[in-house]
Design a protein around this motif. Sequence first.
Motif, PDB file in Angstrom:
ATOM      1  N   UNK A 175      13.695   3.071  48.088  1.00 34.52           N
ATOM      2  CA  UNK A 175      13.888   4.574  47.882  1.00 34.52           C
ATOM      3  C   UNK A 175      12.266   5.081  47.431  1.00 34.52           C
ATOM      4  N   UNK A 203       9.799   4.932  50.292  1.00 31.43           N
ATOM      5  CA  UNK A 203       9.887   5.976  51.211  1.00 31.43           C
ATOM      6  C   UNK A 203       9.301   7.481  50.906  1.00 31.43           C
ATOM      7  N   UNK A 204       8.913   7.314  49.455  1.00 29.44           N
ATOM      8  CA  UNK A 204       8.412   8.769  49.130  1.00 29.44           C
ATOM      9  C   UNK A 204       6.871   8.819  49.226  1.00 29.44           C
ATOM     10  N   UNK A 205       6.724   9.636  50.240  1.00 33.70           N
ATOM     11  CA  UNK A 205       5.026   9.554  50.698  1.00 33.70           C
ATOM     12  C   UNK A 205       4.283   9.997  49.463  1.00 33.70           C
ATOM     13  N   UNK A 206       4.951  11.046  48.918  1.00 38.08           N
ATOM     14  CA  UNK A 206       4.180  11.795  47.625  1.00 38.08           C
ATOM     15  C   UNK A 206       3.840  10.578  46.647  1.00 38.08           C
ATOM     16  N   UNK A 207       4.524   9.523  46.625  1.00 38.87           N
ATOM     17  CA  UNK A 207       4.262   8.727  45.475  1.00 38.87           C
ATOM     18  C   UNK A 207       2.912   7.863  45.694  1.00 38.87           C
ATOM     19  N   UNK A 241       1.572  19.061  38.294  1.00 39.32           N
ATOM     20  CA  UNK A 241       2.402  18.621  39.499  1.00 39.32           C
ATOM     21  C   UNK A 241       2.513  17.020  39.470  1.00 39.32           C
ATOM     22  N   UNK A 242       1.328  16.167  38.951  1.00 43.36           N
ATOM     23  CA  UNK A 242       1.441  14.756  38.746  1.00 43.36           C
ATOM     24  C   UNK A 242       2.255  14.550  37.607  1.00 43.36           C
ATOM     25  N   UNK A 280       5.684  15.430  38.758  1.00 46.54           N
ATOM     26  CA  UNK A 280       6.271  14.462  39.985  1.00 46.54           C
ATOM     27  C   UNK A 280       6.554  12.992  39.414  1.00 46.54           C
ATOM     28  N   UNK A 323       0.953   9.159  47.974  1.00 50.28           N
ATOM     29  CA  UNK A 323      -0.414  10.054  47.862  1.00 50.28           C
ATOM     30  C   UNK A 323      -0.775  10.133  46.103  1.00 50.28           C
ATOM     31  N   UNK A 324       0.177   9.842  45.326  1.00 50.55           N
ATOM     32  CA  UNK A 324      -0.295   9.915  44.001  1.00 50.55           C
ATOM     33  C   UNK A 324      -0.660   8.446  43.566  1.00 50.55           C
ATOM     34  N   UNK A 359       9.657  13.286  36.828  1.00 51.91           N
ATOM     35  CA  UNK A 359      10.788  13.697  37.637  1.00 51.91           C
ATOM     36  C   UNK A 359      11.534  12.519  38.507  1.00 51.91           C
ATOM     37  N   UNK A 360      10.582  11.811  39.215  1.00 52.38           N
ATOM     38  CA  UNK A 360      10.938  10.485  39.978  1.00 52.38           C
ATOM     39  C   UNK A 360      11.572   9.500  38.989  1.00 52.38           C
TER      40      UNK A 360
END
Lengths: 142, 142, 142, 142
Positions: free
Chosen positions: A14, A17-21, A56-57, A60, A23-24, A63-64
């Motif tokens: 999972x 699959x988080x492209x934001x992770x 936001x970092x 994020x 990106x971070x 939150x994750x």
Amino acid sequence: MSLAPEISEKLRLSFGRQSMMATFGAEIDEIALGQVTLRAAINDGCKQQHGFAHAALTFGLGDSAAGYSALSVMPLEAEVLTSEMKIHLLAPAQGEYLEAVGKVIKPGKRLVIVQAEVFAVANDSRTQVALMTGTMVPLLPR
Amino acid sequence: MSLAPEISEKLRLSFGRQSMMATFGAEIDEIALGQVTLRAAINDGCKQQHGFAHAALTFGLGDSAAGYSALSVMPLEAEVLTSEMKIHLLAPAQGEYLEAVGKVIKPGKRLVIVQAEVFAVANDSRTQVALMTGTMVPLLPR
Amino acid sequence: MSLAPEISEKLRLSFGRQSMMATFGAEIDEIALGQVTLRAAINDGCKQQHGFAHAALTFGLGDSAAGYSALSVMPLEAEVLTSEMKIHLLAPAQGEYLEAVGKVIKPGKRLVIVQAEVFAVANDSRTQVALMTGTMVPLLPR
Amino acid sequence: MSLAPEISEKLRLSFGRQSMMATFGAEIDEIALGQVTLRAAINDGCKQQHGFAHAALTFGLGDSAAGYSALSVMPLEAEVLTSEMKIHLLAPAQGEYLEAVGKVIKPGKRLVIVQAEVFAVANDSRTQVALMTGTMVPLLPR
């Protein structure tokens, strides 16, 4: 009680699959039953206007971490969604990387109450930069 | 009361210094006294595990919109920091772009209470995906 | 859509069973589908140390108004519990009485997201003293 | 570091001026530097519709414990106001009395970030019923 390997594997898939992770540049540090630790370097692309890591970092990552701690106590077929989250920003997020420790405060079938603590880590320092509490909702296939 | 041009310019400069906003591809849509609107495309690098925009994007955009709405009512020499923020995620963030409308609920010398509403916008739809309330702190040079 | 009379009756009966509301001298002002207004006099027994209405009264009234707004959109056999609630206290609560307007932000089977605004009312003034957002959970008989 | 006696005395006097605490039958259990514990019996006049202690009691006790923990780290001439508070209700509040432990998470001149944990206590059980985080503001004479 320890974490079943298939739950751990589910979390890693999972997370992947988080492209934001991606990106971070975030990574999983540790997965345990009811507690998940993530980390991400504080790099040039994630700053706010004063040169610290952007909220936001911090949000994020926390939150994750909190969401995956909740997912770790849910049935194998469950997915998880954040319903609400509050973040207190306690100190400027500066250092080499952020580390977010998410954990389950209260498990439940319909809601899982979670907490996350986010730390900014440098050479020899580890400063708490955020405290978060929130509500995670299990999504189950019908 | 309208916004002084130098305040508007200050906000744009500050926004331009946030590398996270560039990473997100975020832009200023509108600046008014006590209300600021930002937007960011929902692109491939900002997703969560189900393919929707990640809460970090929703939060980051809403937090920045709220923060700049607070900065718009502060003295010219002030900077702003988020102290705390709560976000309710109301619907999956899917569409072309996110639009965050931040506004001042209660101005003050020591604290500014703010709200942000975030919408996911597609062709003909505009769905509210988040409601946020928080506390902004003015930073003044000594 | 208007509110079914049996739902309205259910809310009034439930309100009548809350001894805290009696202790506060609270009353139902208005019940509509998705919106409930309560009020309570600011009397001598509900003060904080500076002589204003105590946040417990503001919170209790707002929480109940929000909870009943959620209950008004639930099935007849449902009960409701507050899962979490955030309150921003915006101004000192002084005047003749407090009025709390609770309303549904987002209905749902498993969660209902709610908001409450609390006002302090005197002769000709009506000042918002609190803004609340929270999560209500339906309880259904098995 | 221990608490100065005049600070402790200031807190007791302030607590004594809160008529809501008298209405709730609340008492100070313990005052330490940065941590204050209050308690209140769960009696007939403070119930919600299912017979448990009302969230207004839980909130009011936790908010006061948190506020006094903040006041304990402020200068002698300061007063304190709650700016915002979030409460997670974790379990039904049933038992003989509620005990609220408030503590300072992060002190500061302009804001003090606080936490409160509220427990329902019966014969041999002590169940956490609430977790709260919030923002306290010092009020100083000019």
